[in-house]
Design a protein around this motif. Structure first.
Motif, PDB file in Angstrom:
ATOM      1  N   HIS A 116      35.633 -32.588   8.693  1.00 10.95           N
ATOM      2  CA  HIS A 116      34.903 -32.757   7.438  1.00 10.95           C
ATOM      3  C   HIS A 116      35.348 -34.052   6.620  1.00 10.95           C
ATOM      4  O   HIS A 116      34.242 -34.720   6.225  1.00 10.95           O
ATOM      5  CB  HIS A 116      35.269 -31.554   6.457  1.00 10.95           C
ATOM      6  CG  HIS A 116      34.288 -31.454   5.375  1.00 10.95           C
ATOM      7  ND1 HIS A 116      32.817 -31.487   5.247  1.00 10.95           N
ATOM      8  CD2 HIS A 116      34.569 -31.433   4.040  1.00 10.95           C
ATOM      9  CE1 HIS A 116      32.585 -31.333   4.271  1.00 10.95           C
ATOM     10  NE2 HIS A 116      33.628 -31.574   3.244  1.00 10.95           N
ATOM     11  N   ARG A 117      36.621 -34.305   6.535  1.00 10.58           N
ATOM     12  CA  ARG A 117      37.017 -35.725   5.986  1.00 10.58           C
ATOM     13  C   ARG A 117      36.303 -36.596   6.780  1.00 10.58           C
ATOM     14  O   ARG A 117      35.612 -37.846   5.909  1.00 10.58           O
ATOM     15  CB  ARG A 117      38.535 -35.770   6.037  1.00 10.58           C
ATOM     16  CG  ARG A 117      38.893 -37.080   5.422  1.00 10.58           C
ATOM     17  CD  ARG A 117      40.572 -37.171   5.364  1.00 10.58           C
ATOM     18  NE  ARG A 117      41.235 -36.864   6.711  1.00 10.58           N
ATOM     19  CZ  ARG A 117      41.021 -37.749   7.732  1.00 10.58           C
ATOM     20  NH1 ARG A 117      40.453 -38.948   7.716  1.00 10.58           N
ATOM     21  NH2 ARG A 117      41.752 -37.332   8.901  1.00 10.58           N
ATOM     22  N   LYS A 118      35.970 -36.821   8.061  1.00  7.69           N
ATOM     23  CA  LYS A 118      35.622 -37.824   8.852  1.00  7.69           C
ATOM     24  C   LYS A 118      34.146 -38.000   8.399  1.00  7.69           C
ATOM     25  O   LYS A 118      33.701 -38.987   8.241  1.00  7.69           O
ATOM     26  CB  LYS A 118      35.814 -37.629  10.231  1.00  7.69           C
ATOM     27  CG  LYS A 118      37.207 -38.094  10.785  1.00  7.69           C
ATOM     28  CD  LYS A 118      37.302 -37.917  12.039  1.00  7.69           C
ATOM     29  CE  LYS A 118      38.790 -38.191  12.617  1.00  7.69           C
ATOM     30  NZ  LYS A 118      39.179 -38.117  13.982  1.00  7.69           N
ATOM     31  N   GLN A 119      33.486 -36.787   8.289  1.00  7.60           N
ATOM     32  CA  GLN A 119      32.037 -36.914   8.013  1.00  7.60           C
ATOM     33  C   GLN A 119      31.937 -37.531   6.637  1.00  7.60           C
ATOM     34  O   GLN A 119      30.722 -38.178   6.072  1.00  7.60           O
ATOM     35  CB  GLN A 119      31.461 -35.440   7.828  1.00  7.60           C
ATOM     36  CG  GLN A 119      31.139 -34.794   9.311  1.00  7.60           C
ATOM     37  CD  GLN A 119      31.102 -33.453   9.338  1.00  7.60           C
ATOM     38  OE1 GLN A 119      31.051 -32.605   8.216  1.00  7.60           O
ATOM     39  NE2 GLN A 119      30.362 -33.004  10.429  1.00  7.60           N
ATOM     40  N   GLU A 139      33.817 -39.500   4.929  1.00  6.51           N
ATOM     41  CA  GLU A 139      34.050 -40.697   4.940  1.00  6.51           C
ATOM     42  C   GLU A 139      32.836 -41.947   5.575  1.00  6.51           C
ATOM     43  O   GLU A 139      32.778 -42.916   4.918  1.00  6.51           O
ATOM     44  CB  GLU A 139      35.482 -41.445   5.930  1.00  6.51           C
ATOM     45  CG  GLU A 139      36.665 -40.832   5.129  1.00  6.51           C
ATOM     46  CD  GLU A 139      37.854 -40.787   6.078  1.00  6.51           C
ATOM     47  OE1 GLU A 139      37.846 -41.051   7.324  1.00  6.51           O
ATOM     48  OE2 GLU A 139      39.074 -40.759   5.698  1.00  6.51           O
ATOM     49  N   ALA A 140      32.404 -41.094   6.598  1.00  5.77           N
ATOM     50  CA  ALA A 140      31.045 -41.871   7.061  1.00  5.77           C
ATOM     51  C   ALA A 140      29.922 -41.950   6.081  1.00  5.77           C
ATOM     52  O   ALA A 140      29.323 -43.077   5.782  1.00  5.77           O
ATOM     53  CB  ALA A 140      30.665 -41.170   8.244  1.00  5.77           C
ATOM     54  N   GLN A 141      29.895 -40.809   5.421  1.00  2.73           N
ATOM     55  CA  GLN A 141      28.885 -40.815   4.389  1.00  2.73           C
ATOM     56  C   GLN A 141      29.189 -41.776   3.123  1.00  2.73           C
ATOM     57  O   GLN A 141      28.200 -42.434   2.507  1.00  2.73           O
ATOM     58  CB  GLN A 141      28.857 -39.504   3.685  1.00  2.73           C
ATOM     59  CG  GLN A 141      28.045 -38.456   4.737  1.00  2.73           C
ATOM     60  CD  GLN A 141      28.034 -37.049   4.017  1.00  2.73           C
ATOM     61  OE1 GLN A 141      28.957 -36.602   3.090  1.00  2.73           O
ATOM     62  NE2 GLN A 141      27.402 -36.026   4.657  1.00  2.73           N
ATOM     63  N   ALA A 165      30.797 -44.446   3.615  1.00  3.67           N
ATOM     64  CA  ALA A 165      30.917 -46.086   3.784  1.00  3.67           C
ATOM     65  C   ALA A 165      29.203 -46.186   3.995  1.00  3.67           C
ATOM     66  O   ALA A 165      28.786 -47.328   3.358  1.00  3.67           O
ATOM     67  CB  ALA A 165      31.205 -46.052   5.399  1.00  3.67           C
ATOM     68  N   ASP A 166      28.318 -45.239   4.260  1.00  2.00           N
ATOM     69  CA  ASP A 166      26.978 -45.460   4.165  1.00  2.00           C
ATOM     70  C   ASP A 166      26.317 -45.539   2.884  1.00  2.00           C
ATOM     71  O   ASP A 166      25.664 -46.584   2.527  1.00  2.00           O
ATOM     72  CB  ASP A 166      25.880 -44.295   4.646  1.00  2.00           C
ATOM     73  CG  ASP A 166      26.196 -44.067   6.210  1.00  2.00           C
ATOM     74  OD1 ASP A 166      26.681 -45.099   6.817  1.00  2.00           O
ATOM     75  OD2 ASP A 166      25.986 -43.002   6.879  1.00  2.00           O
ATOM     76  N   GLN A 196      28.429 -46.854   0.281  1.00  2.00           N
ATOM     77  CA  GLN A 196      28.846 -48.209  -0.024  1.00  2.00           C
ATOM     78  C   GLN A 196      28.108 -49.203   0.229  1.00  2.00           C
ATOM     79  O   GLN A 196      27.550 -50.105  -0.282  1.00  2.00           O
ATOM     80  CB  GLN A 196      30.414 -48.364   0.494  1.00  2.00           C
ATOM     81  CG  GLN A 196      30.829 -49.480  -0.091  1.00  2.00           C
ATOM     82  CD  GLN A 196      30.904 -49.410  -1.595  1.00  2.00           C
ATOM     83  OE1 GLN A 196      31.256 -48.546  -2.250  1.00  2.00           O
ATOM     84  NE2 GLN A 196      30.538 -50.729  -2.185  1.00  2.00           N
TER      85      GLN A 196
END
Length: 131
Positions: free
Chosen positions: A95-98, A100-102, A104-105, A107
């Motif tokens: 969940h944390r990785k998801q 973080e990806a969101q 980054a998107d 940002q």
């Protein structure tokens, strides 16, 4: 005597609709006793109340109801804290990785909006100077 709760009690306490509580029941997160004519009345136990509280906490963390159920169900199994914690950590890492990806998107999107905003301001200044 153990504490019991009606669907209205839980709805009021957790600021939910009775429909939401019935949905959690349909998902297998809650298992109230049925009483009254044709089993129309639901009687929730302290265990159900705790499971509802944990379900809502999992939702706030952004976990799916399926993930929440898997984790909560581990607590009903024999008390192997290691298995429970490993499963919880596995779900949290994914969940944390998801998230973080969101992030980054988002940002990247914000930076692109800022670039367009800067360009529009510069063009507006140019247009206004030509007047």
């Amino acid at each position: 005597m153990a504490n019991t709760y009606t669907i209205s009690d839980l709805a009021k306490e957790f600021d939910l609709t009775t429909r939401a509580i019935r949905f959690y029941e349909d998902m297998g997160l809650l298992q109230p006793e049925r009483t009254g004519a044709a089993g129309r009345n639901r009687v929730y136990s302290a265990r159900d109340r705790t499971r509802l509280r944990l379900t809502l906490r999992a939702k706030r963390l952004g976990l799916s109801l399926t993930e929440a159920k898997e984790i909560i169900d581990l607590y009903d199994s024999p008390r192997d804290t290691g298995v429970q914690l490993r499963k919880f950590l596995d779900v949290l890492v994914v969940h944390r990785k998801q998230l973080e990806a969101q992030m980054a998107d988002l940002q990247a999107n914000l930076e692109e909006v800022q670039e367009h905003e800067d360009e529009a301001r510069a063009l507006l200044l140019k247009v206004e100077k030509q007047k």
